[in-house]
Design an enzyme around this catalytic site. Structure first.
Site, short mmCIF file in Angstrom:
data_model
loop_
_atom_site.label_atom_id
_atom_site.label_comp_id
_atom_site.label_asym_id
_atom_site.label_seq_id
_atom_site.Cartn_x
_atom_site.Cartn_y
_atom_site.Cartn_z
N HIS A 94 0.84 -1.20 0.00
CA HIS A 94 0.00 0.00 0.00
C HIS A 94 0.87 1.25 0.00
O HIS A 94 1.87 1.32 0.71
CB HIS A 94 -0.91 0.01 1.23
CG HIS A 94 -2.08 0.91 1.11
ND1 HIS A 94 -1.99 2.29 1.13
CD2 HIS A 94 -3.41 0.64 0.94
CE1 HIS A 94 -3.19 2.82 1.00
NE2 HIS A 94 -4.06 1.85 0.88
N TRP A 152 9.44 8.00 11.56
CA TRP A 152 8.01 8.30 11.46
C TRP A 152 7.55 8.66 10.07
O TRP A 152 6.52 8.20 9.60
CB TRP A 152 7.65 9.44 12.42
CG TRP A 152 6.18 9.77 12.46
CD1 TRP A 152 5.51 10.71 11.71
CD2 TRP A 152 5.20 9.15 13.28
NE1 TRP A 152 4.18 10.72 12.02
CE2 TRP A 152 3.95 9.76 12.99
CE3 TRP A 152 5.25 8.14 14.24
CZ2 TRP A 152 2.78 9.39 13.63
CZ3 TRP A 152 4.07 7.77 14.88
CH2 TRP A 152 2.86 8.39 14.57
N GLY A 153 8.29 9.52 9.39
CA GLY A 153 7.81 10.05 8.12
C GLY A 153 6.90 11.23 8.36
O GLY A 153 7.28 12.18 9.06
#
Length: 540
Positions: A82, A171-172
């Site tokens: 995804h 985390w991003g």
């Protein structure tokens, strides 16, 4: 009506059960939030959580979950099918009941700001919460995914709405915002994958190309094959079920299947669904088939049957309809008490519940008695000639009885809000102004609530008077009691208007409210008299 918001955060972990469970537990442990579903995907390496609650509770639950995820998820090692850009990839808030899209935008912004401040990560707004067209949709914001985020954050046009421009490798980034309720819906077919997909292209809004759009707005769809079930499905996302309801998608799919001589064998809803979507379907089939169904439970049963929602998986309304999942959560609601509990709460040494809640209760019982007389007439052989009349008279009486149930709590809630406004601080000029505005709004609510009750009561008189003239004469005492209850409810609401008018300082406003209350009470007195006279004429 209690405010209910749904939150559906997508976390980038779908394989490690300990992490999935820890995030779920953070939601469960948040007071006021109810975790409804946890849906992990191994290949996507992503878990979708669904929980609901009041605005403050859903924000806190989402924050609690994010803080746990910050400790346990490392995006530097994440792989999955995804598209994703962060550990908490997207966190949408969806209005379910008593909440507008605008209020949810405010909730998303509060969450985004707190997440950025308390966790120290970049946060973007999307959907209705975004103010920039080039970064409004998830595909726009997520372009480049996690791997391209570090460079993206350095660009002026991609500064986050909240938080740091610095790249947080573990985390991003997180995207939050508002969307309408998305219903994931599959139509089952005995067909090939290609045939199912052909119908999907006919239905979905984007169709085959810009020159060949599909028939249904707010509809995304593809066709696929379920090897384990040995059937094909049209997999549909309805992004706004008020524009394209479930039953329309189903009927349109059946229409195309018939053209191809294919069999549709039912459908399934994935995850949870609002009650309104199921009742939409029920009302459609009731009208289409000229049925007469008033009871909500029976309507739900009809919709489940006509949509074939149990053909390949179970559909338990208590577990799949959001409002039913929550019906036991609000145990403090007066309307959820037993009769004994309600009477004792009225008799207690507290100012609320008081006359307003009692008035609503009495009025609801009065309308219910009118509906009961209709039910005791409809469908019986000796009054078969009155079936069409009962089909017309029953709905306003039945619906009013049901609609007045929330009014039992509305008066107490208005009183409590007024008392809370009085207790607001007033040390500074700003605090005084805020308190004054809150008191004014709460005061007017204590008047509008009983006026609304009176207006609702007055919607019953014509139906009840006609019922008194033709309904089952053996129930005449029920009609008389019902009429007196409705009139008493109106008088009770009227007295509540009068006492709360004492808190209105503007003479013009007070006069307007009083005139409205007088007119509504006069109509109730006339309506009650008409019902009683109709019964008396039949006794002579």
């Amino acid at each position: 009506m209690a405010k209910i918001i749904e939150c559906v955060p997508n976390f980038s972990e779908g394989r490690d059960k300990s992490v999935i469970d820890a995030i779920a537990e953070a939601v469960r442990a948040t007071p006021g939030a109810t975790l409804l579903d946890v849906d992990p995907g191994h290949s996507t390496n992503r878990t979708v959580y669904t929980f609901v609650g009041d605005p403050e509770s859903v924000v806190q639950a989402a924050l609690n979950a994010a803080k746990v995820a910050f400790k346990l998820i490392d995006m530097t090692t994440h792989k999955g099918e995804h598209p994703r850009m962060g550990a908490l990839d997207v966190c949408p808030f969806i209005p379910v009941r008593g909440v507008s899209v605008e209020e949810c935008v405010g909730v998303a912004k509060v969450f985004g700001q707190r997440l950025a401040e308390e966790v120290g990560v970049p946060v973007f707004l999307y959907g209705a919460a975004s103010t920039r067209d080039y970064r409004r949709t998830m595909p726009q914001i997520r372009a480049g995914e996690y791997e391209g985020l570090k460079e993206k954050l350095t660009k002026e046009e991609w500064g986050p709405d909240y938080g740091t421009r610095d790249f947080v490798p573990s985390w991003g980034a997180t995207v939050t915002g508002v969307r309408k309720f998305l219903i994931a819906y599959n139509v089952n077919m005995i067909a090939t994958k290609e045939q199912a997909h052909r119908i999907a292209l006919n239905l979905r809004e984007q169709g085959r190309s810009p020159d060949q759009p599909g028939r249904l707005k707010c509809c995304q769809a593809i066709g696929w094959y379920l090897q384990e079930q040995n059937i094909a499905q049209i997999s549909i996302n309805l992004t706004d079920f008020e524009v394209t309801p479930v039953h329309i998608a189903y009927e349109e799919a059946k229409k195309d299947a018939e053209d191809l001589n294919l069999a549709v064998t039912g459908s399934e809803i994935v995850g949870l669904v609002p009650l309104a979507a199921i009742l939409q379907a029920a009302d459609y089939y009731i009208e289409k088939e000229k049925l007469f169904i008033l009871d909500e439970e029976q309507k739900v049963h009809l919709a489940i049957n006509r949509l074939g929602l149990t053909t390949i998986s179970s559909f338990n309304p208590k577990e799949r309809i959001i409002e039913y999942c929550l019906e036991n959560q609000n145990s403090n609601a007066l309307a959820n008490n037993t009769v004994s509990q309600f009477i004792r709460s009225v008799a207690a040494r507290t100012p609320a519940p008081g006359g307003g809640s009692v008035a609503a209760t009495v009025a609801a019982l009065g309308s219910a008695l009118g509906a009961m007389v209709g039910q005791m007439t409809y469908g019986k052989r000796q009054w078969e000639a009155l079936d069409a009349t009962m089909r017309r008279l029953l709905p306003p009486l039945h619906n009013t009885a049901v609609d007045l149930i929330p009014a039992i709590d509305a008066d107490t809630a208005a009183f409590n809000d007024y008392m809370a406004a009085l207790k607001l601080p007033q040390k500074t000029e700003a605090e005084k102004a805020k308190r004054e505005a809150a008191v004014k709004a709460a005061t007017e609510a204590t008047i509008r609530v009983p006026l609304s009750l009176m207006s609702t009561i007055n919607g019953t008189w014509d139906a009840l008077a006609e019922m008194a003239g033709v309904g089952n004469i053996n129930c005449r005492s029920d009609l008389q009691v019902g009429a007196r209850c409705l009139e008493a409810g109106s008088w009770g609401a009227y007295y509540n208007v009068l006492i709360n008018l004492d808190n209105i300082t503007d003479p013009s406003t007070k006069s307007t409210y009083l005139a409205e209350a007088d007119a509504l009470l006069q109509r109730a007195k006339q309506g009650c008299s008409a019902v009683l006279q109709a019964v008396e004429r039949r006794q002579k």
